[in-house]
Design a protein around this motif. Structure first.
Motif, PDB file in Angstrom:
ATOM      1  N   PHE A  10       0.894  -1.353   0.121  1.00 34.24           N
ATOM      2  CA  PHE A  10      -0.154  -0.059  -0.023  1.00 34.24           C
ATOM      3  C   PHE A  10       0.977   1.508   0.173  1.00 34.24           C
ATOM      4  O   PHE A  10       1.733   1.430   0.726  1.00 34.24           O
ATOM      5  CB  PHE A  10      -0.758   0.162   1.392  1.00 34.24           C
ATOM      6  N   PHE A  11       0.616   2.289  -0.923  1.00 28.72           N
ATOM      7  CA  PHE A  11       1.272   3.444  -1.051  1.00 28.72           C
ATOM      8  C   PHE A  11       0.300   4.471  -1.160  1.00 28.72           C
ATOM      9  O   PHE A  11      -0.784   4.202  -1.448  1.00 28.72           O
ATOM     10  CB  PHE A  11       2.064   3.437  -2.504  1.00 28.72           C
ATOM     11  N   ALA A  12       0.654   5.846  -0.630  1.00 24.10           N
ATOM     12  CA  ALA A  12      -0.302   6.827  -0.713  1.00 24.10           C
ATOM     13  C   ALA A  12       0.185   7.992  -1.578  1.00 24.10           C
ATOM     14  O   ALA A  12       1.474   8.378  -1.697  1.00 24.10           O
ATOM     15  CB  ALA A  12      -0.368   7.437   0.818  1.00 24.10           C
ATOM     16  N   ILE A  13      -0.506   8.738  -2.233  1.00 23.22           N
ATOM     17  CA  ILE A  13      -0.272  10.021  -3.027  1.00 23.22           C
ATOM     18  C   ILE A  13      -1.015  11.092  -2.479  1.00 23.22           C
ATOM     19  O   ILE A  13      -2.435  10.962  -2.396  1.00 23.22           O
ATOM     20  CB  ILE A  13      -0.347   9.655  -4.474  1.00 23.22           C
ATOM     21  N   VAL A  14      -0.655  12.149  -2.047  1.00 25.28           N
ATOM     22  CA  VAL A  14      -1.207  13.582  -1.721  1.00 25.28           C
ATOM     23  C   VAL A  14      -0.950  14.476  -2.672  1.00 25.28           C
ATOM     24  O   VAL A  14       0.248  15.141  -2.664  1.00 25.28           O
ATOM     25  CB  VAL A  14      -0.710  13.656  -0.115  1.00 25.28           C
ATOM     26  N   PRO A  15      -1.848  14.935  -3.549  1.00 24.82           N
ATOM     27  CA  PRO A  15      -1.550  16.118  -4.501  1.00 24.82           C
ATOM     28  C   PRO A  15      -1.759  17.204  -3.538  1.00 24.82           C
ATOM     29  O   PRO A  15      -2.820  17.644  -2.980  1.00 24.82           O
ATOM     30  CB  PRO A  15      -2.822  15.752  -5.569  1.00 24.82           C
ATOM     31  N   ALA A  16      -0.757  17.947  -3.748  1.00 25.32           N
ATOM     32  CA  ALA A  16      -0.631  19.294  -2.786  1.00 25.32           C
ATOM     33  C   ALA A  16       0.106  20.435  -3.687  1.00 25.32           C
ATOM     34  O   ALA A  16       0.975  21.346  -2.916  1.00 25.32           O
ATOM     35  CB  ALA A  16      -0.116  19.155  -1.571  1.00 25.32           C
ATOM     36  N   ALA A  17      -0.104  20.682  -4.936  1.00 24.90           N
ATOM     37  CA  ALA A  17       0.187  21.409  -5.676  1.00 24.90           C
ATOM     38  C   ALA A  17      -0.402  22.952  -5.864  1.00 24.90           C
ATOM     39  O   ALA A  17      -0.255  23.661  -6.485  1.00 24.90           O
ATOM     40  CB  ALA A  17       0.633  21.028  -7.054  1.00 24.90           C
ATOM     41  N   GLY A  18      -1.795  22.801  -5.477  1.00 24.69           N
ATOM     42  CA  GLY A  18      -2.854  23.689  -5.634  1.00 24.69           C
ATOM     43  C   GLY A  18      -2.589  24.854  -4.884  1.00 24.69           C
ATOM     44  O   GLY A  18      -1.744  24.733  -3.760  1.00 24.69           O
ATOM     45  N   VAL A  19      -3.049  26.062  -5.345  1.00 22.88           N
ATOM     46  CA  VAL A  19      -2.841  27.313  -4.421  1.00 22.88           C
ATOM     47  C   VAL A  19      -3.905  27.377  -3.746  1.00 22.88           C
ATOM     48  O   VAL A  19      -3.502  27.897  -2.346  1.00 22.88           O
ATOM     49  CB  VAL A  19      -2.877  28.389  -5.260  1.00 22.88           C
ATOM     50  N   GLY A  20      -5.112  27.446  -3.905  1.00 18.75           N
ATOM     51  CA  GLY A  20      -6.323  27.448  -2.698  1.00 18.75           C
ATOM     52  C   GLY A  20      -6.043  28.820  -2.169  1.00 18.75           C
ATOM     53  O   GLY A  20      -6.661  28.798  -0.836  1.00 18.75           O
ATOM     54  N   LYS A  21      -6.096  29.971  -2.661  1.00 19.76           N
ATOM     55  CA  LYS A  21      -5.698  31.254  -1.784  1.00 19.76           C
ATOM     56  C   LYS A  21      -7.182  31.847  -1.436  1.00 19.76           C
ATOM     57  O   LYS A  21      -7.128  32.755  -0.732  1.00 19.76           O
ATOM     58  CB  LYS A  21      -4.987  32.210  -2.755  1.00 19.76           C
ATOM     59  N   ARG A  22      -8.391  31.363  -2.032  1.00 16.22           N
ATOM     60  CA  ARG A  22      -9.588  31.851  -1.453  1.00 16.22           C
ATOM     61  C   ARG A  22      -9.702  31.494  -0.042  1.00 16.22           C
ATOM     62  O   ARG A  22     -10.660  32.403   0.303  1.00 16.22           O
ATOM     63  CB  ARG A  22     -10.785  31.408  -2.492  1.00 16.22           C
ATOM     64  N   VAL A  23      -9.307  30.564   0.550  1.00 15.78           N
ATOM     65  CA  VAL A  23      -9.182  30.507   1.873  1.00 15.78           C
ATOM     66  C   VAL A  23      -8.395  30.933   2.553  1.00 15.78           C
ATOM     67  O   VAL A  23      -8.402  31.869   3.647  1.00 15.78           O
ATOM     68  CB  VAL A  23      -9.054  28.558   2.101  1.00 15.78           C
ATOM     69  N   LYS A  55       4.979   4.050   1.658  1.00 14.05           N
ATOM     70  CA  LYS A  55       5.393   5.623   1.220  1.00 14.05           C
ATOM     71  C   LYS A  55       4.288   6.507   0.928  1.00 14.05           C
ATOM     72  O   LYS A  55       3.321   5.957   0.590  1.00 14.05           O
ATOM     73  CB  LYS A  55       6.306   5.208  -0.024  1.00 14.05           C
ATOM     74  N   ILE A  56       4.552   7.588   1.392  1.00 11.18           N
ATOM     75  CA  ILE A  56       3.567   8.647   1.154  1.00 11.18           C
ATOM     76  C   ILE A  56       4.302   9.489   0.199  1.00 11.18           C
ATOM     77  O   ILE A  56       5.210  10.463   0.424  1.00 11.18           O
ATOM     78  CB  ILE A  56       2.971   9.232   2.306  1.00 11.18           C
ATOM     79  N   ILE A  57       3.664   9.699  -1.023  1.00  9.07           N
ATOM     80  CA  ILE A  57       4.289  10.756  -2.077  1.00  9.07           C
ATOM     81  C   ILE A  57       3.419  11.978  -1.966  1.00  9.07           C
ATOM     82  O   ILE A  57       2.375  12.012  -2.155  1.00  9.07           O
ATOM     83  CB  ILE A  57       4.395   9.967  -3.383  1.00  9.07           C
ATOM     84  N   VAL A  58       3.997  13.225  -1.687  1.00 10.74           N
ATOM     85  CA  VAL A  58       3.529  14.332  -1.725  1.00 10.74           C
ATOM     86  C   VAL A  58       3.803  15.168  -2.924  1.00 10.74           C
ATOM     87  O   VAL A  58       5.172  15.377  -3.311  1.00 10.74           O
ATOM     88  CB  VAL A  58       3.936  15.203  -0.481  1.00 10.74           C
ATOM     89  N   ALA A  59       3.040  15.478  -3.968  1.00  6.40           N
ATOM     90  CA  ALA A  59       3.039  16.346  -5.185  1.00  6.40           C
ATOM     91  C   ALA A  59       2.944  17.767  -4.846  1.00  6.40           C
ATOM     92  O   ALA A  59       1.705  18.171  -4.466  1.00  6.40           O
ATOM     93  CB  ALA A  59       2.046  15.974  -6.258  1.00  6.40           C
ATOM     94  N   LEU A  60       4.264  18.298  -4.959  1.00  8.47           N
ATOM     95  CA  LEU A  60       3.963  20.015  -4.573  1.00  8.47           C
ATOM     96  C   LEU A  60       4.162  20.796  -5.652  1.00  8.47           C
ATOM     97  O   LEU A  60       4.853  20.420  -6.805  1.00  8.47           O
ATOM     98  CB  LEU A  60       5.221  20.170  -3.343  1.00  8.47           C
ATOM     99  N   GLY A  61       3.769  22.207  -5.692  1.00  5.86           N
ATOM    100  CA  GLY A  61       3.971  23.001  -6.947  1.00  5.86           C
ATOM    101  C   GLY A  61       5.547  23.312  -6.874  1.00  5.86           C
ATOM    102  O   GLY A  61       6.376  23.291  -5.915  1.00  5.86           O
ATOM    103  N   ARG A  62       5.931  23.762  -8.072  1.00  9.11           N
ATOM    104  CA  ARG A  62       7.124  24.052  -8.668  1.00  9.11           C
ATOM    105  C   ARG A  62       7.873  24.897  -7.821  1.00  9.11           C
ATOM    106  O   ARG A  62       9.139  25.224  -7.243  1.00  9.11           O
ATOM    107  CB  ARG A  62       7.308  24.328  -9.964  1.00  9.11           C
ATOM    108  N   LEU A 109      -3.441   4.778  -2.593  1.00 10.17           N
ATOM    109  CA  LEU A 109      -4.452   5.547  -2.059  1.00 10.17           C
ATOM    110  C   LEU A 109      -4.210   7.010  -2.139  1.00 10.17           C
ATOM    111  O   LEU A 109      -3.103   7.642  -1.753  1.00 10.17           O
ATOM    112  CB  LEU A 109      -4.771   5.268  -0.514  1.00 10.17           C
ATOM    113  N   VAL A 110      -5.096   7.710  -2.712  1.00  7.47           N
ATOM    114  CA  VAL A 110      -4.915   9.049  -3.157  1.00  7.47           C
ATOM    115  C   VAL A 110      -5.574   9.882  -2.144  1.00  7.47           C
ATOM    116  O   VAL A 110      -6.914   9.464  -2.167  1.00  7.47           O
ATOM    117  CB  VAL A 110      -5.227   9.631  -4.577  1.00  7.47           C
ATOM    118  N   HIS A 111      -5.062  10.822  -1.271  1.00  7.22           N
ATOM    119  CA  HIS A 111      -5.834  11.655  -0.520  1.00  7.22           C
ATOM    120  C   HIS A 111      -5.574  13.171  -0.734  1.00  7.22           C
ATOM    121  O   HIS A 111      -4.354  13.572  -0.921  1.00  7.22           O
ATOM    122  CB  HIS A 111      -5.395  11.144   1.062  1.00  7.22           C
ATOM    123  N   ASP A 112      -6.802  13.907  -0.536  1.00  3.42           N
ATOM    124  CA  ASP A 112      -6.736  15.258  -0.529  1.00  3.42           C
ATOM    125  C   ASP A 112      -6.018  16.020   0.351  1.00  3.42           C
ATOM    126  O   ASP A 112      -6.112  15.696   1.556  1.00  3.42           O
ATOM    127  CB  ASP A 112      -8.013  16.036  -0.836  1.00  3.42           C
TER     128      ASP A 112
END
Length: 243
Positions: A10-23, A55-62, A109-112
């Motif tokens: 089991f592996f996890a991916i956390v997409p975290a490259a978004g900006v989300g500045k409205r919050v 492993k937990i792979i975190v996808a981050l903005g450039r 497992l992909v998690h927000d």
């Protein structure tokens, strides 16, 4: 002689490259602080507590340098990859890195990142339910509100809510299956709103696994207070305080 069956990992991916500045105003929402930790840290801490995740792979903005100041990234179980312009691009980048460490049949497992109130009990329940399933599935909760279908702001009809669910994350699928589903969807210019939608486009039916309503996604300023409440009252937090 008994044939050896390899256990799927089991592996996890956390997409975290978004900006989300409205919050969060000037900073991406995943770096807003709740109870002294960023939303990103809360999310990763709960995933790290799931021992079966190798492993937990975190996808981050450039251009994201915020993460470099967080001690949690010193964990040997966390890897970083450069994400993309859209969530699906970040997930695909995570899958590509995952393929260098995992077998094609291993589970992902992909998690927000913006769901910091996820509970390890729910993640383990998802894994237990799906680990022998032929397709995979996702955490979700049944719709309880009356649902209106509208044209603009005018009601067209009331929708039968008995067959409606609110999708959550994590969403769990095989590495090869999910990668191929996303690549085919993108090649066909399909709208991929989550991992399950990519799987559905291949004619497959993901399994809905009932989760907790506290597993909210932080999208609006008022969600911060609600997330703070849930984080303060989740069982895992209280257990840690009593150890």
């Amino acid at each position: 002689m008994t044939e050896h069956v390899q256990t799927r990992r089991f592996f996890a991916i956390v997409p975290a490259a978004g900006v989300g500045k409205r919050v969060g105003g000037d900073i991406p929402k995943q770096y807003l602080s709740i109870h002294g930790k960023t939303i990103l840290e809360h999310t990763l801490l709960e995933l790290l507590a799931v021992e079966r995740l190798e492993k937990i792979i975190v996808a981050l903005g450039r251009d994201d340098d915020y993460w470099r100041h967080l001690d949690i990234f010193s964990s040997p179980r966390i890897s970083v990859v450069e994400g993309g312009a859209e969530r699906v691009d970040s997930v695909l980048a995570g899958l590509t890195l995952c393929a260098q460490q995992a077998d094609q049949q291993d589970w992902v497992l992909v998690h927000d990142v913006a769901r910091p109130c996820v509970q390890r009990l729910s993640v383990n329940h998802l894994i237990d339910t799906l680990q022998d399933h032929p397709v995979g599935g996702l955490l979700a909760v049944p719709a309880t509100d009356t649902i209106k279908q509208a044209h603009g702001q005018l009601v067209e009809q009331t929708v039968d809510r008995s067959c409606l669910w609110h999708a959550q994350t994590p969403q769990m699928f095989g590495l090869q299956l999910l990668t191929q589903a996303i690549e085919k969807g993108l090649a066909n210019n399909a709208e991929i709103t989550d991992e399950a939608s990519a799987i559905e486009l291949q004619g497959l039916q993901p399994l809905l696994v009932e989760g907790l309503r506290s597993n909210i996604k932080v999208t609006r300023p008022e969600d911060i207070a609600l997330a703070s409440y849930y984080l303060d009252n989740k069982p895992s937090s209280k257990n840690k305080e009593n150890t």
